[in-house]
Design an enzyme around this catalytic site. Structure first.
Site, PDB file in Angstrom:
ATOM      1  CG  HIS A 113      -6.148  -2.332   8.248  1.00 34.04           C
ATOM      2  ND1 HIS A 113      -6.165  -0.955   8.421  1.00 34.04           N
ATOM      3  CD2 HIS A 113      -4.889  -2.717   8.573  1.00 34.04           C
ATOM      4  CE1 HIS A 113      -4.982  -0.547   8.809  1.00 34.04           C
ATOM      5  NE2 HIS A 113      -4.185  -1.591   8.918  1.00 34.04           N
ATOM      6  CD  GLU A 125      -8.811   0.722   6.709  1.00 34.85           C
ATOM      7  OE1 GLU A 125      -8.809  -0.205   7.546  1.00 34.85           O
ATOM      8  OE2 GLU A 125      -8.135   1.757   6.857  1.00 34.85           O
ATOM      9  CG  ASP A 169      -0.418  -0.616   2.450  1.00 35.92           C
ATOM     10  OD1 ASP A 169       0.812  -0.598   2.612  1.00 35.92           O
ATOM     11  OD2 ASP A 169      -1.201  -1.105   3.279  1.00 35.92           O
TER      12      ASP A 169
END
Ligand code: F6R
Length: 267
Positions: free
Chosen positions: A158, A163, A85
């Site tokens: 998460h 999420e 991410d």
């Protein structure tokens, strides 16, 4: 095999759960697992494809990998990495970016060629984020998928920045790499990194659940009592998009949890 022995091993929800007496031992064992996977993949296929995580949990793991590299025991020359991410929008030069984190903790210390170290790009124009995310998924697939995906877990369960959400299971398991809104728990936990709540970014690019589940092996590391509720729900509870790490139950036989006693207290 790692020389670091867990104090107990549980089989839970299709996963192996290795519990270590301390966080330090769990991280040493995780670094050993990563190094072994890298070496085996290079020996058998000539290359290793690794999915990497950021955050506080992997810092000691990367320190161990750097030490192995410096000792001449580990080369990343034949490795390809994809990070899970990146905040959005953010410059790779921003010290809060995950590109900067990876540079600081791993990339600048090892022989991983720059064009083999991929991090989602927080500078792509917003209209191009979907295309960039889809392209990232394509690169991973064309590289043959992950030999190992390293994960941490958020206090809200998460994985990556997938999420908690109310989604039908089928949709949750198929989530692609994409731009997401960060959960309030995630933003609260990011204050220590960004220094002030008003500076915490609200969005991020994340590798999707589908790509994570497609990895040939998944190593998830959880440390400390503040992760215990999320670990408990992920392993004891049903598979649900409200606890994203519970979705790992959809990959039986591929998932190893390496956790300390504190994080194991609600299993
Ligand atoms: C980071 C990531 C996140 C973290 C999680 C735990 O790349 O994907 O899911 O793994 O937020 O963060 P720490 O380790 O800081 O508790």
């Amino acid at each position: 095999m790692s020389d670091i022995a867990p104090t107990r091993v549980l089989e839970k929800a299709g996963a192996s759960v290795l519990v270590y007496s301390t966080a330090e031992l769990a991280c040493q064992a995780a670094a050993d697992r990563l190094a072994e996977t890298l070496k085996t993949a290079v020996a058998t296929r000539g290359r290793a494809v690794l999915g990497l995580a950021t955050g506080s949990t992997p810092e000691p793991i990367y320190a161990q990998l750097v030490a192995k590299h410096r000792a001449g025991e580990l080369s990343f020359a034949q490795a390809v990495s994809y990070n899970l991410d990146e905040y959005y929008p953010i410059s790779p030069l921003d010290p809060n970016s995950y590109r900067a984190y990876m540079h600081q903790h791993l990339f600048r210390h090892v022989d991983l060629p720059a064009h083999q170290a991929h991090v989602l790009d927080g500078t792509v124009p917003e209209f191009a984020t979907a295309e960039h995310a889809a392209q990232f998924d394509r690169w991973i697939s064309e590289d043959g998928g992950f030999d190992l995906q390293l994960l941490g877990i958020g206090r809200n369960g998460h994985i990556g920045f997938n999420e908690p959400a109310d989604l039908p299971l089928e949709k949750a398991l198929a989530l692609p790499t994409r731009l997401v809104e960060l959960d309030s728990v995630t933003r609260a936990d990011a204050v220590k990194q960004f220094g002030d709540a008003s500076h915490v970014l609200h969005r991020a690019l994340t590798v999707g659940v589908a790509q994570i589940l497609a990895a040939r092996s998944i190593l998830i590391v959880a440390l400390g009592t503040n992760k215990a509720p999320a670990v408990g729900l992920s392993l004891n509870g049903p598979m649900t998009s409200n606890v994203p790490a519970s979705l790992l139950q959809a990959a039986p036989g591929k998932v190893t949890w390496m956790i300390d006693e504190a994080a194991a207290s609600e299993i």
